[in-house]
Motif scaffolding. Sequence first.
Motif, PDB file in Angstrom:
ATOM      1  N   GLY A   1     -10.102  65.056 -29.539  1.00  0.00           N
ATOM      2  CA  GLY A   1      -9.061  65.205 -28.689  1.00  0.00           C
ATOM      3  C   GLY A   1      -8.874  64.164 -27.772  1.00  0.00           C
ATOM      4  N   ALA A   2      -8.254  64.208 -26.585  1.00  0.00           N
ATOM      5  CA  ALA A   2      -7.873  63.280 -25.649  1.00  0.00           C
ATOM      6  C   ALA A   2      -9.040  63.326 -24.634  1.00  0.00           C
ATOM      7  N   ALA A   3     -10.004  62.207 -24.139  1.00  0.00           N
ATOM      8  CA  ALA A   3     -11.021  62.403 -23.346  1.00  0.00           C
ATOM      9  C   ALA A   3     -10.668  62.972 -22.106  1.00  0.00           C
ATOM     10  N   TRP A   4      -9.431  62.603 -21.559  1.00  0.00           N
ATOM     11  CA  TRP A   4      -9.254  62.967 -20.314  1.00  0.00           C
ATOM     12  C   TRP A   4      -9.022  64.508 -20.190  1.00  0.00           C
ATOM     13  N   THR A   5      -8.706  65.039 -21.140  1.00  0.00           N
ATOM     14  CA  THR A   5      -8.481  66.591 -21.332  1.00  0.00           C
ATOM     15  C   THR A   5     -10.016  67.163 -20.947  1.00  0.00           C
ATOM     16  N   LEU A   6     -11.024  66.449 -21.488  1.00  0.00           N
ATOM     17  CA  LEU A   6     -12.314  67.008 -21.312  1.00  0.00           C
ATOM     18  C   LEU A   6     -12.875  66.956 -19.918  1.00  0.00           C
ATOM     19  N   PHE A   7     -12.251  65.483 -19.298  1.00  0.00           N
ATOM     20  CA  PHE A   7     -12.894  65.232 -17.946  1.00  0.00           C
ATOM     21  C   PHE A   7     -12.038  66.143 -17.143  1.00  0.00           C
ATOM     22  N   LEU A   8     -10.877  66.516 -17.257  1.00  0.00           N
ATOM     23  CA  LEU A   8     -10.147  67.342 -16.391  1.00  0.00           C
ATOM     24  C   LEU A   8     -10.700  68.569 -16.248  1.00  0.00           C
ATOM     25  N   ALA A   9     -11.115  69.230 -17.457  1.00  0.00           N
ATOM     26  CA  ALA A   9     -11.782  70.574 -17.326  1.00  0.00           C
ATOM     27  C   ALA A   9     -13.223  70.450 -16.787  1.00  0.00           C
TER      28      ALA A   9
ATOM     29  N   THR B   1     -17.576  80.747 -19.690  1.00  0.00           N
ATOM     30  CA  THR B   1     -16.896  81.056 -21.063  1.00  0.00           C
ATOM     31  C   THR B   1     -15.543  80.266 -21.445  1.00  0.00           C
ATOM     32  N   HIS B   2     -15.017  79.989 -20.297  1.00  0.00           N
ATOM     33  CA  HIS B   2     -13.646  79.219 -20.349  1.00  0.00           C
ATOM     34  C   HIS B   2     -14.006  77.504 -20.625  1.00  0.00           C
ATOM     35  N   MET B   3     -15.155  77.151 -20.154  1.00  0.00           N
ATOM     36  CA  MET B   3     -15.418  75.821 -20.125  1.00  0.00           C
ATOM     37  C   MET B   3     -16.004  75.370 -21.686  1.00  0.00           C
ATOM     38  N   VAL B   4     -16.748  76.557 -21.921  1.00  0.00           N
ATOM     39  CA  VAL B   4     -17.416  76.363 -23.422  1.00  0.00           C
ATOM     40  C   VAL B   4     -16.187  76.208 -24.585  1.00  0.00           C
ATOM     41  N   ALA B   5     -15.145  77.183 -24.055  1.00  0.00           N
ATOM     42  CA  ALA B   5     -13.992  77.184 -25.238  1.00  0.00           C
ATOM     43  C   ALA B   5     -13.296  75.974 -25.221  1.00  0.00           C
ATOM     44  N   ILE B   6     -13.075  75.353 -24.057  1.00  0.00           N
ATOM     45  CA  ILE B   6     -12.141  74.076 -23.880  1.00  0.00           C
ATOM     46  C   ILE B   6     -12.908  72.962 -24.465  1.00  0.00           C
ATOM     47  N   VAL B   7     -14.181  72.774 -24.172  1.00  0.00           N
ATOM     48  CA  VAL B   7     -15.094  71.713 -24.729  1.00  0.00           C
ATOM     49  C   VAL B   7     -15.199  71.766 -26.360  1.00  0.00           C
ATOM     50  N   ARG B   8     -15.433  72.943 -26.619  1.00  0.00           N
ATOM     51  CA  ARG B   8     -15.418  73.147 -28.434  1.00  0.00           C
ATOM     52  C   ARG B   8     -14.184  72.698 -28.961  1.00  0.00           C
ATOM     53  N   ALA B   9     -12.848  73.092 -28.423  1.00  0.00           N
ATOM     54  CA  ALA B   9     -11.652  73.075 -29.011  1.00  0.00           C
ATOM     55  C   ALA B   9     -11.237  71.656 -28.815  1.00  0.00           C
ATOM     56  N   VAL B  10     -11.566  71.145 -27.869  1.00  0.00           N
ATOM     57  CA  VAL B  10     -11.128  69.558 -27.571  1.00  0.00           C
ATOM     58  C   VAL B  10     -12.112  68.775 -28.359  1.00  0.00           C
ATOM     59  N   TYR B  11     -13.387  69.086 -28.462  1.00  0.00           N
ATOM     60  CA  TYR B  11     -14.143  68.110 -29.264  1.00  0.00           C
ATOM     61  C   TYR B  11     -14.147  68.197 -30.613  1.00  0.00           C
ATOM     62  N   LEU B  12     -13.920  69.659 -31.289  1.00  0.00           N
ATOM     63  CA  LEU B  12     -13.778  69.819 -32.621  1.00  0.00           C
ATOM     64  C   LEU B  12     -12.561  69.880 -33.221  1.00  0.00           C
ATOM     65  N   LYS B  13     -11.650  70.251 -32.381  1.00  0.00           N
ATOM     66  CA  LYS B  13     -10.313  70.687 -33.258  1.00  0.00           C
ATOM     67  C   LYS B  13      -9.415  69.457 -32.596  1.00  0.00           C
TER      68      LYS B  13
ATOM     69  N   TRP C   1      -4.308  76.135 -21.949  1.00  0.00           N
ATOM     70  CA  TRP C   1      -3.766  76.411 -20.421  1.00  0.00           C
ATOM     71  C   TRP C   1      -4.195  77.607 -19.817  1.00  0.00           C
ATOM     72  N   VAL C   2      -4.661  78.638 -20.589  1.00  0.00           N
ATOM     73  CA  VAL C   2      -4.892  79.745 -19.917  1.00  0.00           C
ATOM     74  C   VAL C   2      -6.610  79.593 -19.417  1.00  0.00           C
ATOM     75  N   ASN C   3      -7.001  78.735 -20.237  1.00  0.00           N
ATOM     76  CA  ASN C   3      -8.833  78.431 -19.852  1.00  0.00           C
ATOM     77  C   ASN C   3      -8.589  77.323 -18.885  1.00  0.00           C
ATOM     78  N   TYR C   4      -7.654  76.464 -18.630  1.00  0.00           N
ATOM     79  CA  TYR C   4      -7.572  75.606 -17.537  1.00  0.00           C
ATOM     80  C   TYR C   4      -7.102  76.373 -16.235  1.00  0.00           C
ATOM     81  N   THR C   5      -6.244  77.271 -16.258  1.00  0.00           N
ATOM     82  CA  THR C   5      -6.004  78.001 -15.119  1.00  0.00           C
ATOM     83  C   THR C   5      -6.960  78.905 -14.636  1.00  0.00           C
ATOM     84  N   ALA C   6      -7.797  79.328 -15.580  1.00  0.00           N
ATOM     85  CA  ALA C   6      -8.794  80.415 -15.179  1.00  0.00           C
ATOM     86  C   ALA C   6      -9.965  79.626 -14.454  1.00  0.00           C
TER      87      ALA C   6
END
Length: 355
Positions: free
Chosen positions: A239-247, A310-322, A330-335
């Motif tokens: 995915g986009a690197a900025w989404t990972l750095f935002l999280a 839990t939310h950070m792991v979900a974000i990193v794996r989804a952005v990195y692999l998918k 947005w649910v994980n970022y909001t959390a």
Amino acid sequence: MRQFRRNPFMPKLVVAFPLMLILVLPWIATMDVRDINVGVVDHDRSDVSQKMVSRIDASEYLLLEDVYADYASALNVLEDGKIDVILEIPDGFGESMVGKPEKLALWSNGVNAMKGSLGSQYVMQTVMQCLKEMRQERGLEMPDGVIETTNLYNPTMDYKFYMIPALLVMLLVMVGGFLPALNLVTEKEFGTIEQINVTPVNRFVFTLSKLIPFWVICFMDLGICMLLAKLVYGLSIAGAAWTLFLAAMLFIIVMSSIGVILANLSETMQQTMFLMLFIVLVFILLSGLMTPVESMPSWAQKLSVCLPPTHMVAIVRAVYLKGASVSELWVNYTALGGFAVLFCFLAALTYRKRG
């Protein structure tokens, strides 16, 4: 920068920690199962069965222990723990290759559930690939009922690709939470915090001065880890690197706030370390960092939702692999944003400047 110059440990941390995390831990913290001992009971003794045995022997994951004359002999060896999986080839299997092949029998050692379960899958995949190639050589198609599995997002099922994103989260937990807490409580032990308390420096500026250097280290180490993952393992962010750095920015604020809270509640470094180790242990076990959340009991799954990692792991794996986007997560970022506000408030509430 003054703190970097004053403390020679911090520049070393910027380099040493990501090197250790990416170059060593993925090889240690792995659930890849290798060296699975296989025993073959060959009732057929045909060219087909010999090719299957040879294919098992050539596999990098499987070790051919021996070929046995009967099932009872192989079972005795399995009971002794010397083999993990038994493959039984029925009599006439080679001749049945012209039509629908006879059924093969797989027996796995359930004492070591992980090795037995994965081992039987590895043997089955190896055998099915061998049978497919032999039938294609004879111009035959595989019969119905044979399942071909396609692994999305991680085609090779390399466990390191699953673990590296989780290790990035561990990096942020340790550097963003553990080290700021120790840094703050050190001021208490040395008595310098009492001198700070009687100065015009307000608690907001003082706290930021202790956290910002570690925030910088977190982002530097995160970038180094991502570069090493690409150069060493060929794992690039989908995915986009900025989404990972935002999280990462939200998560660092959460962890540093937790570190400040623990430092405020502790009087010594030992107390802080015990509290932080307990929290890190809970994060590792319940956040899905090592084991999937879906495999936990229902009460543990509900509890894991209340943990920031839990939310950070979900974000990193989804952005990195998918290659997922912010809108999809947005649910994980909001959390994470909610946790950041909550723990920042608690950190300010627990700090008392005494004049």
